[in-house]
Motif scaffolding. Structure first.
Motif, PDB file in Angstrom:
ATOM      1  N   ASP A 299      59.497  16.247  -9.692  1.00 57.46           N
ATOM      2  CA  ASP A 299      60.741  16.617 -10.353  1.00 57.46           C
ATOM      3  C   ASP A 299      60.673  16.118 -11.793  1.00 57.46           C
ATOM      4  O   ASP A 299      60.714  14.909 -12.035  1.00 57.46           O
ATOM      5  N   ARG A 301      62.868  16.503 -14.164  1.00 57.86           N
ATOM      6  CA  ARG A 301      64.147  15.943 -14.617  1.00 57.86           C
ATOM      7  C   ARG A 301      64.302  14.482 -14.187  1.00 57.86           C
ATOM      8  O   ARG A 301      64.844  13.663 -14.930  1.00 57.86           O
ATOM      9  N   GLU A 302      63.816  14.144 -13.008  1.00 59.19           N
ATOM     10  CA  GLU A 302      63.863  12.754 -12.560  1.00 59.19           C
ATOM     11  C   GLU A 302      62.972  11.874 -13.425  1.00 59.19           C
ATOM     12  O   GLU A 302      63.316  10.730 -13.747  1.00 59.19           O
ATOM     13  N   ARG A 305      64.825  11.177 -16.592  1.00 57.73           N
ATOM     14  CA  ARG A 305      65.898  10.195 -16.380  1.00 57.73           C
ATOM     15  C   ARG A 305      65.345   8.772 -16.315  1.00 57.73           C
ATOM     16  O   ARG A 305      65.953   7.829 -16.845  1.00 57.73           O
TER      17      ARG A 305
END
Length: 354
Positions: A299, A301-302, A305
């Motif tokens: 992922d 996006r993880e 983050r």
């Protein structure tokens, strides 16, 4: 009352009407006549037509016009001339073969003297045979397979342990680092492109005064390719200008770098420690360039983050490139190394066992 025909007068004129044929009926009649007059010709077969055109017992003789062949030439010579003209017109020009005598003379010229033959044989005996020097020899294949097997083993260990255990692994086995990078070079040759080449181009666009930190530099190619001051760091130093250290504890001063580079070096299970160290040594608004293998990301996006929690904001990402992902982050705030963060890591890049 009876019908009485009046008598003709003596001076009356008699008018006779001539019959005129109708136009439509006449045209149709003329067409019908024309159709009746046309008769179909009997079909003649091609073979019969050729037979009829060929006169029996015909005797041919040469003409005597200006285009007639000379009396001494035979039919075969005329045929050869016609074939040659046809080849020229069709664009096919063949080289003339040398006569048999000339070929024999050439063979005679190629004969070598016995002294030259003996010298050639001696030189062949002294030169190594291709079976022993070619890379396709059996010994070379066995060596490359053993090298690839050891690289896969070390690579799996580095992906599934933290940086402290990896440092102990290379300290115990002195030649493990060299074996790992020898196998790494074999893998680079199979890749469609080298991600370090793209990072080098990016660094060259920066000011020459920018100070670079190459975390997990390997053989230190980045420092040799750019005019900037580069601190090359890895677990083992293969050159005097490379600093041997753990990437979670580097000897660099706080806020001393303008750029941090991680090119295929985010290995291990404690990536948050790597990036908190990068936050410590980078100046505010310093840049981080990351290149990693596409298959390691579950992922994206993880991952973004997690870096944001370490004090970095995403500036640009390129995930459209096959095989590799490229990221550009920027340090926007200071985050201390004692900050408790959720540990994260990327998927290990495990090679297929043969």
């Amino acid at each position: 009352m009876a019908f009485v025909v009046p008598p003709w007068e003596k001076d009356a004129e008699v008018i006779k009407f001539v019959s005129v044929p109708v136009a439509n009926n006449g045209a149709a009649a003329s067409k019908a006549k024309a159709k009746k007059l046309k008769k179909k010709k009997p079909k003649v077969k091609k073979s019969e037509l050729e037979k009829s055109t060929q006169p029996k017992n015909a005797i041919y003789r040469l003409g005597q016009g200006p285009l007639a062949p000379p009396p001494d030439s035979s039919d075969s010579e005329a045929d050869e001339e016609m074939r040659a003209m046809h080849k020229v017109r069709s664009g096919r020009i063949e080289k003339q073969k040398p006569p048999a005598k000339a070929a024999k003379d050439q063979k005679k010229q190629l004969t070598l003297k016995p002294a030259l033959v003996q010298a050639a044989v001696e030189s062949m005996e002294t030169t190594p045979t291709p079976a022993t020097s070619a890379p396709s020899s059996l010994a070379y294949k066995l060596q490359s397979e053993l090298l690839g097997g050891r690289f896969r083993y070390i690579n799996e260990q580095l992906y599934t342990m933290n940086s402290r255990k990896a440092e102990e692994l290379f300290r115990k086995e002195a030649d493990a680092f060299e074996a790992y990078h020898a196998g790494y070079r074999q893998q680079v040759d199979k890749w469609p492109s080298n991600p370090l080449t793209r990072i080098i181009k990016t660094i060259k666009r920066l000011p020459k005064t920018a100070i670079i930190g190459d975390f997990g530099c390997g053989e230190g190619k980045l420092a040799q390719s750019v005019p900037n001051k580069v601190y090359s760091m890895d677990l083992v130093a293969t050159r005097p200008d490379i600093v041997a250290c753990n990437m979670t504890k580097t000897p660099l001063q706080p806020q001393s770098l303008d750029v941090a580079v991680y090119c295929l070096s985010l290995m291990g299970t404690n990536l948050s420690d790597y990036l908190l160290e990068a936050n410590r040594v980078l100046k505010l608004h310093g840049n981080v360039y990351i290149a990693e293998i596409q298959s390691r990301f579950e992922d994206v996006r993880e991952f973004v983050r997690c870096l944001n929690a370490c004090g970095f904001d995403l500036i640009k990402k390129d995930v459209a490139v096959n095989y590799f992902y490229f990221f550009h982050f920027r340090k926007m705030r200071h985050v201390g190394k004692d900050t408790k963060l959720k540990p994260f890591s990327l998927k290990p890049c495990l090679y297929r066992k043969r």
